[in-house]
Every structure is written in structure tokens, then in C-alpha cells.
Design a protein around this motif. Sequence first.
Motif: not given
Length: 181
Positions: A60, A63-65, A117, A171, A174-175, A178-179
Motif C-alpha cells: 500500500f 502504491c500510494f505514499l 491490484y 484499501l 488506508w486511503r 492517508a488522505s
Amino acid sequence: MNNPMMSGGNKMTRRGTIKLAYLGLMAAMLIVLGILESWLPPPPVAVPLRYGFANLVVMFALCFLPKSYSIYLAATKVLIALIWRGPVAAALSLGGTVFAWVGVSLLLLLPPRRVSYFFLCISSAFLHNLGQLAVLSLLPLGVTVGIIYPYLIVISLLAGALNAALFRVLLPFWRRAASSK
């Protein structure tokens, strides 16, 4: 006297604190997923294998951070393996983590929406197992690593599919996290 501790600090200090707290939560998730994984029966093969749930946190982050987050979490995962299961497990974790991290990083260079994914999870599981095989081949254990290889392919597919399902469930959480950081 301008004391950042007394006046609430500056923006950089707050961002650093938020980043540290976020990474701490992600590291805690590594631990929780590792514990949950240890409660499951091991895969039915002759060698001790794990499902790799903690790898999802690293994936994760990858992919996103920012990449630095995923490197920190990967190193934390290896350190946890060293503390809980010893130096051989840590070496295996390191080998698998490096192979999976590099492989997923390369797959993420492909145009967006070209790699699902599901494919990332299966690739990550396979590469992780391949990295562990590479480490096993370097250790003086008297084990012929080639015998294990067919099992690892099957286990990679099964563990990757299981991890893909878990990734899909985690997901959205986590998104959101993260936001909000």
C-alpha cells in the motif's frame, strides 16, 4: 523567547509529527496483520511458509505514499521478523521484501490502470517467495532449494489471491487514513 515547544511548533514540526504518527500506525498494522496471520493454519507444504499479510502494508505504501514510507515500513517488517523469529527469518524476510519491493516498483512504472491490484499481489507474493529462495540457496542448510520451487509457485498464487482480497477490503480504510494525514 520563541520556543517552538511552547508556541505549538512550526509547520515543519507538525508535518514531521503527523508523518511519524502515521508511520507508527502503519507499523502497528504490520504487527497486527502478522499476529492475525500467525493464528491461521500454515499452508499445507513441507517447508514453513507464511501468507504474507504484513506485505500488504508495504505494498500500500509503495502504491500510494512516498517511496521513503514504503522503505521505512519494509525495514520495520524485517526488524519485526528478527525480533520475533530470529536471524534466519529476518534474512528470509529481507530477501523476499527486497525482491517484492523492487518488482512491484517496476510494475508501478507501467502506465496507470495497466496493472490490477490482484496482479500486483500475486506478483508480490511470487517475488517475495523467489527472494526467500535466493536467501535459502545461500544458507548452509543442506536443503536442495529446487525441490521447494513448485510448491512456492502454487502457494504464491493462493497467498497472492488471498492477499488481493484482503488488500481490496483494507484499501478504502488506508486511503481514508492517508488522505486525512
